[in-house]
Motif scaffolding. Sequence first.
Motif, PDB file in Angstrom:
ATOM      1  N   GLY A 169      64.321 100.134  -2.850  1.00 35.36           N
ATOM      2  CA  GLY A 169      65.378  99.406  -2.117  1.00 35.36           C
ATOM      3  C   GLY A 169      65.158  98.106  -1.655  1.00 35.36           C
ATOM      4  N   GLN A 170      63.795  97.470  -2.014  1.00 35.12           N
ATOM      5  CA  GLN A 170      63.551  96.435  -1.587  1.00 35.12           C
ATOM      6  C   GLN A 170      63.080  95.463  -3.530  1.00 35.12           C
ATOM      7  OE1 GLN A 170      63.637  95.304   1.633  1.00 35.12           O
ATOM      8  NE2 GLN A 170      64.473  97.165   1.911  1.00 35.12           N
ATOM      9  N   TYR A 171      62.846  94.478  -2.837  1.00 32.33           N
ATOM     10  CA  TYR A 171      62.224  93.207  -3.971  1.00 32.33           C
ATOM     11  C   TYR A 171      61.016  93.808  -3.852  1.00 32.33           C
ATOM     12  CZ  TYR A 171      66.412  90.713  -5.476  1.00 32.33           C
ATOM     13  OH  TYR A 171      67.808  90.253  -6.101  1.00 32.33           O
ATOM     14  N   LEU A 172      59.991  93.242  -4.373  1.00 30.01           N
ATOM     15  CA  LEU A 172      58.820  93.138  -4.969  1.00 30.01           C
ATOM     16  C   LEU A 172      58.343  91.609  -4.913  1.00 30.01           C
ATOM     17  CD1 LEU A 172      57.459  95.879  -7.251  1.00 30.01           C
ATOM     18  CD2 LEU A 172      57.563  96.280  -4.388  1.00 30.01           C
ATOM     19  N   ASN A 173      57.915  91.089  -3.840  1.00 30.38           N
ATOM     20  CA  ASN A 173      58.268  89.959  -3.915  1.00 30.38           C
ATOM     21  C   ASN A 173      56.660  88.746  -3.845  1.00 30.38           C
ATOM     22  OD1 ASN A 173      58.675  87.156  -3.068  1.00 30.38           O
ATOM     23  ND2 ASN A 173      59.128  86.771  -0.972  1.00 30.38           N
ATOM     24  N   TYR A 174      56.792  88.966  -5.145  1.00 25.50           N
ATOM     25  CA  TYR A 174      54.903  88.970  -5.689  1.00 25.50           C
ATOM     26  C   TYR A 174      54.688  87.569  -5.646  1.00 25.50           C
ATOM     27  CZ  TYR A 174      54.645  94.324  -6.271  1.00 25.50           C
ATOM     28  OH  TYR A 174      54.565  95.616  -6.649  1.00 25.50           O
ATOM     29  N   THR A 175      55.577  86.782  -5.946  1.00 25.49           N
ATOM     30  CA  THR A 175      55.561  85.615  -6.043  1.00 25.49           C
ATOM     31  C   THR A 175      55.849  84.145  -4.505  1.00 25.49           C
ATOM     32  OG1 THR A 175      57.551  84.696  -6.052  1.00 25.49           O
ATOM     33  CG2 THR A 175      57.080  84.935  -8.073  1.00 25.49           C
ATOM     34  N   GLY A 176      56.516  85.139  -3.565  1.00 22.24           N
ATOM     35  CA  GLY A 176      56.570  84.229  -2.254  1.00 22.24           C
ATOM     36  C   GLY A 176      57.868  83.540  -2.306  1.00 22.24           C
ATOM     37  N   CYS A 177      58.541  83.790  -2.912  1.00 23.18           N
ATOM     38  CA  CYS A 177      59.858  82.804  -3.107  1.00 23.18           C
ATOM     39  C   CYS A 177      61.338  83.842  -3.589  1.00 23.18           C
ATOM     40  CB  CYS A 177      59.700  82.161  -4.293  1.00 23.18           C
ATOM     41  SG  CYS A 177      58.245  81.216  -4.860  1.00 23.18           S
ATOM     42  N   GLY A 178      61.034  85.126  -2.777  1.00 24.75           N
ATOM     43  CA  GLY A 178      62.162  85.504  -2.214  1.00 24.75           C
ATOM     44  C   GLY A 178      62.665  86.625  -3.107  1.00 24.75           C
ATOM     45  N   ASN A 179      62.116  86.583  -4.682  1.00 22.86           N
ATOM     46  CA  ASN A 179      62.267  87.350  -6.007  1.00 22.86           C
ATOM     47  C   ASN A 179      60.701  87.473  -6.722  1.00 22.86           C
ATOM     48  OD1 ASN A 179      62.952  85.484  -7.725  1.00 22.86           O
ATOM     49  ND2 ASN A 179      65.356  85.107  -7.142  1.00 22.86           N
ATOM     50  N   CYS A 180      61.440  88.050  -7.697  1.00 24.62           N
ATOM     51  CA  CYS A 180      60.365  87.780  -8.859  1.00 24.62           C
ATOM     52  C   CYS A 180      60.801  88.874 -10.260  1.00 24.62           C
ATOM     53  CB  CYS A 180      59.188  88.966  -8.322  1.00 24.62           C
ATOM     54  SG  CYS A 180      57.073  89.203  -9.697  1.00 24.62           S
ATOM     55  N   LEU A 181      60.819  87.671 -11.028  1.00 25.21           N
ATOM     56  CA  LEU A 181      61.331  88.730 -12.233  1.00 25.21           C
ATOM     57  C   LEU A 181      60.451  89.454 -13.267  1.00 25.21           C
ATOM     58  CD1 LEU A 181      64.055  86.653 -14.008  1.00 25.21           C
ATOM     59  CD2 LEU A 181      61.715  86.191 -15.617  1.00 25.21           C
ATOM     60  N   ASP A 182      61.508  90.664 -13.287  1.00 28.69           N
ATOM     61  CA  ASP A 182      60.493  91.448 -13.567  1.00 28.69           C
ATOM     62  C   ASP A 182      60.347  91.295 -15.319  1.00 28.69           C
ATOM     63  OD1 ASP A 182      59.458  93.984 -14.846  1.00 28.69           O
ATOM     64  OD2 ASP A 182      61.749  95.176 -14.378  1.00 28.69           O
ATOM     65  N   THR A 183      58.988  91.036 -15.769  1.00 26.13           N
ATOM     66  CA  THR A 183      58.450  90.466 -16.663  1.00 26.13           C
ATOM     67  C   THR A 183      58.166  91.768 -17.768  1.00 26.13           C
ATOM     68  OG1 THR A 183      56.321  89.917 -15.753  1.00 26.13           O
ATOM     69  CG2 THR A 183      58.029  88.315 -16.474  1.00 26.13           C
ATOM     70  N   ASN A 242      60.183  94.059 -18.131  1.00 19.36           N
ATOM     71  CA  ASN A 242      61.260  94.379 -18.954  1.00 19.36           C
ATOM     72  C   ASN A 242      61.977  94.037 -19.884  1.00 19.36           C
ATOM     73  OD1 ASN A 242      64.747  94.385 -19.140  1.00 19.36           O
ATOM     74  ND2 ASN A 242      64.919  96.379 -17.261  1.00 19.36           N
ATOM     75  N   PRO A 243      62.463  94.659 -21.578  1.00 23.37           N
ATOM     76  CA  PRO A 243      63.146  94.327 -22.407  1.00 23.37           C
ATOM     77  C   PRO A 243      63.366  93.001 -22.646  1.00 23.37           C
ATOM     78  CG  PRO A 243      62.992  96.870 -22.666  1.00 23.37           C
ATOM     79  CD  PRO A 243      62.946  96.459 -20.988  1.00 23.37           C
ATOM     80  N   SER A 244      64.338  92.938 -21.590  1.00 29.10           N
ATOM     81  CA  SER A 244      65.881  91.200 -21.648  1.00 29.10           C
ATOM     82  C   SER A 244      65.222  90.532 -21.418  1.00 29.10           C
ATOM     83  CB  SER A 244      66.799  92.004 -20.202  1.00 29.10           C
ATOM     84  OG  SER A 244      67.586  93.555 -20.515  1.00 29.10           O
ATOM     85  N   SER A 245      64.051  90.833 -19.956  1.00 25.19           N
ATOM     86  CA  SER A 245      63.042  89.311 -18.848  1.00 25.19           C
ATOM     87  C   SER A 245      62.168  89.212 -20.255  1.00 25.19           C
ATOM     88  CB  SER A 245      62.535  89.973 -17.812  1.00 25.19           C
ATOM     89  OG  SER A 245      63.443  90.252 -16.815  1.00 25.19           O
ATOM     90  N   ILE A 246      61.873  90.310 -21.042  1.00 22.35           N
ATOM     91  CA  ILE A 246      60.913  89.676 -22.365  1.00 22.35           C
ATOM     92  C   ILE A 246      61.648  88.877 -23.402  1.00 22.35           C
ATOM     93  CG2 ILE A 246      59.352  90.512 -24.253  1.00 22.35           C
ATOM     94  CD1 ILE A 246      58.908  92.829 -22.088  1.00 22.35           C
ATOM     95  N   ARG A 247      62.544  89.546 -23.872  1.00 20.26           N
ATOM     96  CA  ARG A 247      63.469  88.205 -24.627  1.00 20.26           C
ATOM     97  C   ARG A 247      63.526  87.011 -24.154  1.00 20.26           C
ATOM     98  NH1 ARG A 247      67.449  92.483 -26.549  1.00 20.26           N
ATOM     99  NH2 ARG A 247      68.060  92.382 -24.593  1.00 20.26           N
ATOM    100  N   LEU A 248      64.456  87.123 -23.144  1.00 20.86           N
ATOM    101  CA  LEU A 248      64.598  85.857 -22.636  1.00 20.86           C
ATOM    102  C   LEU A 248      63.711  85.189 -22.580  1.00 20.86           C
ATOM    103  CD1 LEU A 248      66.734  84.372 -20.945  1.00 20.86           C
ATOM    104  CD2 LEU A 248      65.801  85.257 -18.909  1.00 20.86           C
ATOM    105  N   ILE A 249      62.818  85.106 -21.965  1.00 21.23           N
ATOM    106  CA  ILE A 249      61.068  84.387 -21.584  1.00 21.23           C
ATOM    107  C   ILE A 249      61.329  84.011 -23.232  1.00 21.23           C
ATOM    108  CG2 ILE A 249      58.829  83.728 -20.926  1.00 21.23           C
ATOM    109  CD1 ILE A 249      59.616  85.729 -18.457  1.00 21.23           C
ATOM    110  N   CYS A 250      60.786  85.230 -24.264  1.00 18.42           N
ATOM    111  CA  CYS A 250      60.118  84.436 -25.634  1.00 18.42           C
ATOM    112  C   CYS A 250      61.029  84.127 -26.327  1.00 18.42           C
ATOM    113  CB  CYS A 250      59.695  85.579 -25.899  1.00 18.42           C
ATOM    114  SG  CYS A 250      58.353  86.342 -25.638  1.00 18.42           S
ATOM    115  N   ASP A 251      62.334  83.907 -26.256  1.00 17.04           N
ATOM    116  CA  ASP A 251      63.681  82.478 -26.492  1.00 17.04           C
ATOM    117  C   ASP A 251      63.492  81.306 -25.669  1.00 17.04           C
ATOM    118  OD1 ASP A 251      64.535  85.208 -28.299  1.00 17.04           O
ATOM    119  OD2 ASP A 251      66.128  85.321 -27.195  1.00 17.04           O
ATOM    120  N   SER A 252      63.340  81.167 -24.545  1.00 12.99           N
ATOM    121  CA  SER A 252      63.198  79.869 -23.951  1.00 12.99           C
ATOM    122  C   SER A 252      61.788  79.627 -24.473  1.00 12.99           C
ATOM    123  CB  SER A 252      62.699  80.050 -22.481  1.00 12.99           C
ATOM    124  OG  SER A 252      62.582  78.928 -21.837  1.00 12.99           O
ATOM    125  N   MET A 253      60.984  80.177 -24.406  1.00  9.88           N
ATOM    126  CA  MET A 253      59.395  79.499 -25.496  1.00  9.88           C
ATOM    127  C   MET A 253      60.024  78.924 -26.835  1.00  9.88           C
ATOM    128  SD  MET A 253      56.411  82.409 -23.354  1.00  9.88           S
ATOM    129  CE  MET A 253      55.499  81.626 -24.323  1.00  9.88           C
TER     130      MET A 253
END
Length: 674
Positions: free
Chosen positions: A296-310, A312-323
Amino acid sequence: MSDTYTVNLGHPFPLGAQITENGVNFAVASEEASTIFLCLFDDKGNELERLPFIAKRRGIWHMEVFGLTEGQHYGFRAQGPFNPSSQRLFNENKLLIDPYAKALSGKLEWHEDQAAITKDGEQHLVDSAYCVPKSIVRRVSASSIRPKRVHVPHAQRALYELHVKGFSQNLPIDETLKGTYLGVISKPGIKHLKSLGITTIQLMPCFSFATERHLQHLRLSNYWGYNPISFFVPEPSYAQKDAISEFQTMIDGLREAGFEVILDVVYNHTAESEMDQASVCFRGLDNAQYYRHKEGQYLNYTGCGNCLDTYNPSSIRLICDSMRYWITVMGIDGFRFDLGVDLGRTDDDFSAKAPLLQAILQDPVLSEACLVMEPWDIGPNGYQLGQFPRGFLECNDQYRDAIRRFWRGDEGLTSQLATRLMGSRDIFHKGQKSALHSVNYITYHDGYTLHDLVSYHRRHNMANMENNRDGHGDNISQNFGVEGETDNAEILQRRLNQQLCFIATLLLSQGTPHILGGDELSHTQQGNNNAYCQDNDITWLKWEESAPRTALQEAITSLMAIRKAYPILAEIYLEDDPLYQHQPSDQIEWLNEHSQPMTNDDWAQKERDFLSAILTPADLSTHLWLVFYREDHPLSVPLPKNTTQLDVLYKTPGIEVDKTQIHCHYRGVMIAKL
């Protein structure tokens, strides 16, 4: 269903808004939404229509809307379960930016009505459309006359970190160009960059970003840009009119001038921040899928309030498409990844075989890019220097700290200095990785400038309005007797000499050098070592002529030319390194202040202030003598055995040479050809 618009199923790929023969195809990923709405707006922000998506396949909602054209303003709304304890925050009242939008109607500013959840944990019922930028349908293509990519030999690569606004704001150029993409490629800008001899421009973040809530309350702003809201939209505040075309023009101009260009990117978190803050994109579309969470809690490994779940397939696709978009369409040549460990996390822990890292390295476009990792975040096992796959260069803070400590005069650093000079082979191990994987630096944007490193003992961050608590506490700096600015000529001379020693050490070290833009100008941030929120004269480079600027620029230019002329300075092929077993072997010999081979006692001497090395390429075409002396007491050193002539290629001011010896009047660096 609307009587105004005709729709059909459309296609799930490509994601985002794509102009078709009949209108526009929309596709957006959301695994858990029960309904996604396409909201159409006029260019004044009035919502005209709300169309439910009519098709979903493999977690992607899609449909084609007939009659729409380029320039259409739109957004999404998502219906679904609202259960904060399970990370479900669907709220139809919140307008959402298309994660794949190529343009936005404005810059995102935080507003409390953007939140999906109230302070009491209930749904926030206020419609947020009035305070959320609208996505804009844009057809964006690569320039038809783009200069070819500049292919930089790995051993010649030298990075120059540049902030678009900070670099161009005070240039002697037309007022309309100051602080812009186009200002970077103005005649004075290009002339300066070319004069340095660097090969690669490392742009600080240019993704559209937002100012954090606490900075907004303090009437400060995010200056660095490490707070993205979109992975496709270029930052609009750096443009005169159209950020897309002007960013492309900047890249084309830098390529035309002979530079490789890499972009500092933030794929580890977004500007939506903590769960009770903005729900303007990923959070509203599928919070449980896009962000890392546990119990029930964010895993804030960035110190910025949230951490993108890299993971997850949707995030992987998003990042590679962006690049791929930034390379193939916008024209850049590579990336520097902020908090890169997050990109290599699986469920929680880091793995060099993480899906995103492997996806990047197997991609025929992305794998050919220049890829630089910041090899840490603040999560468990968050320090991974040297552990990334071989396709990634890595920012080496161990190099930074060792070189700073050596020149400050710390004891017991002889062996470590030699190790860092030779490419940190304790980290980038022989037989596994080239020394070029080590991105060596003395200064970076997050810390002191080179001028401040030799002028301040303590951070001076009061302008950040956090009572001087932010920023690094241990800067391994020295002020030479006075804190901050001074008119004392002796102190100023010692500070300048120290800067020259740092630059010479950096550019004579094995690996890939990184220079902080402005260090060649002796730029000061007034002792602020965390100037992320200072969009003012603290961070904007000053271009006045001065003796320190002339000395520093000439040093960089000369040493860059030497480095290119003698590739052994960047990468040496040693006999005991299996990585180079197919290459003829170079040689290195370490010498003490008597120009005799270093003994075990010499290496163990805690207060050793002198170290030199002779580098000899396999073809025996030359012998290069590198000298490092850090004390301010005079020292005379005989020339190495059998030396009949000494051709000095570069030396700092405190070193003189005669026929039989060199005289170190005070600390300095020299490279000579024997």
